[in-house]
Design an enzyme around this catalytic site. Structure first.
Site, PDB file in Angstrom:
ATOM      1  N   THR A  28       7.591  -3.450  -0.512  1.00  0.00           N
ATOM      2  CA  THR A  28       7.259  -3.238  -1.939  1.00  0.00           C
ATOM      3  C   THR A  28       7.831  -1.917  -2.449  1.00  0.00           C
ATOM      4  O   THR A  28       8.181  -1.801  -3.621  1.00  0.00           O
ATOM      5  CB  THR A  28       5.733  -3.232  -2.180  1.00  0.00           C
TER       6      THR A  28
ATOM      7  N   LEU B 189       6.412  -1.649  -7.845  1.00  0.00           N
ATOM      8  CA  LEU B 189       5.826  -2.985  -8.021  1.00  0.00           C
ATOM      9  C   LEU B 189       5.184  -3.500  -6.731  1.00  0.00           C
ATOM     10  O   LEU B 189       5.495  -4.602  -6.267  1.00  0.00           O
ATOM     11  CB  LEU B 189       6.901  -3.957  -8.522  1.00  0.00           C
ATOM     12  N   HIS B 190       4.249  -2.682  -6.163  1.00  0.00           N
ATOM     13  CA  HIS B 190       3.587  -3.100  -4.917  1.00  0.00           C
ATOM     14  C   HIS B 190       2.852  -4.430  -5.126  1.00  0.00           C
ATOM     15  O   HIS B 190       3.207  -5.450  -4.560  1.00  0.00           O
ATOM     16  CB  HIS B 190       2.572  -2.042  -4.463  1.00  0.00           C
ATOM     17  N   ASP B 191       1.781  -4.384  -5.940  1.00  0.00           N
ATOM     18  CA  ASP B 191       0.936  -5.575  -6.113  1.00  0.00           C
ATOM     19  C   ASP B 191       1.658  -6.721  -6.841  1.00  0.00           C
ATOM     20  O   ASP B 191       1.477  -7.887  -6.461  1.00  0.00           O
ATOM     21  CB  ASP B 191      -0.359  -5.209  -6.850  1.00  0.00           C
TER      22      ASP B 191
END
Ligand SMILES: [Ca+2]
Length: 299
Positions: free
Chosen positions: A182, A224-226
């Protein structure tokens, strides 16, 4: 093809990426969001923020259930107000009478094919797995969590290693979208600037949350991890996944919460280590950004 039904378990309120992930899910016709549950520290305020987001996006029919603030073993202060909750001026009446754990179980019972998507520490999911093991034995979980090949623990796992361990042992098909992947998906200054010029009400609202994040975090950037966990459900070709044996380090003084891929050169030992999860090993970064920017910000 039918829609993929998902339940998002979130620690919305600190990093802006949870709000972006929920917005992406709401804007994706491939997905049906069956519920949102909140977790970690001040789960009540996080539920208020989730309700505000749903209000802005016209999706208040999606139940939001407050979950567990205290991890299983770590001790945290559950009264801390998450940064992003500072602009909540209204009190949003709860739209769900269930506790988060009850909503998770009820949602799986209603449709066992519902995919659980934890994008915060795994406390709620773990307790649900303990209470309804028969449901988890056949469920699918797509989580943002772990850092594979790293020598440091990732935040969601580190906050509640015991919970992550329970989920891994639950028999569910667990897929990790880890930090090592991510972290490659960072919005450029130009992309953030274009977002700031969006004019729609929902876009402006998300922009205000992003602004708080950019001014309160030491990261100083939007990663934009999640959203990547949601984008993967929208477009499975976005990530390369690999089946591996994963273990969570529970006791290390420096490494508690580390997600270790247990590949060993000792053949005898290797035979004992079954693949128990799938992890993301590679991402199409331009495509991931395009999915978020086009759907959430019409860019
Ligand atoms: Ca999160």
């Amino acid at each position: 093809m039918g829609k993929t039904r998902i339940l998002i378990d979130t620690d919305i309120g600190d990093d802006v990426d949870d709000a972006l992930a929920i917005a992406l899910a709401l804007k994706s016709t491939e997905l049906e969001v069956a519920g949102i549950t909140t977790v970690y520290r001040n789960a009540e305020m996080r539920a208020q923020l989730a309700l505000q987001l749903l209000h802005v996006m016209g999706a208040t029919d999606i139940p939001v259930a407050t979950g567990i603030g205290q991890p299983i073993r770590n001790k945290v202060d559950s009264t801390v107000i998450p940064h992003q909750c500072r602009n909540i001026k209204t009190t949003y009446p709860p739209n769900c009478s269930l506790h988060a754990v009850e909503l998770i179980i009820a949602t799986l019972r209603e449709d066992p094919d519902t995919v659980l998507v934890p994008i915060g520490p795994f406390t709620n999911i773990a307790i649900a797995a303990k209470l309804a093991p028969e449901l988890f034995a056949r469920s699918r979980i797509v989580a943002m969590g772990g850092a594979f090949g790293a020598v440091y623990p990732e935040y969601n796992i580190m906050c509640d290693p015991e919970a992550a361990n329970i989920v891994l042992s639950s028999g569910a098909r667990v897929e990790f979208v880890g930090l090592d992947v991510t972290a490659q998906c960072v919005l450029s200054e130009n992309e953030v600037d274009r977002i700031y010029h969006c004019s729609g009400a929902a876009e402006r609202y998300l922009c205000s949350l992003m602004d708080i994040w950019l001014h309160t975090s030491i990261a100083g950037k939007v990663t934009l991890h999640d959203p990547l966990a949601i984008a993967y459900l929208v477009d499975p070709g976005l990530l390369n996944m690999r089946s591996v044996p994963v273990a969570v380090e529970m006791d290390g003084e420096m490494t508690r919460g580390l997600t270790a891929v247990l590949r060993t050169p000792f053949r005898q030992r290797q035979a004992e280590l079954e693949d128990n999860a799938r992890i993301a090993v590679d991402v199409n970064v331009p495509k991931a950004k395009e999915i978020l920017l086009s759907r959430v910000f019409n860019m």
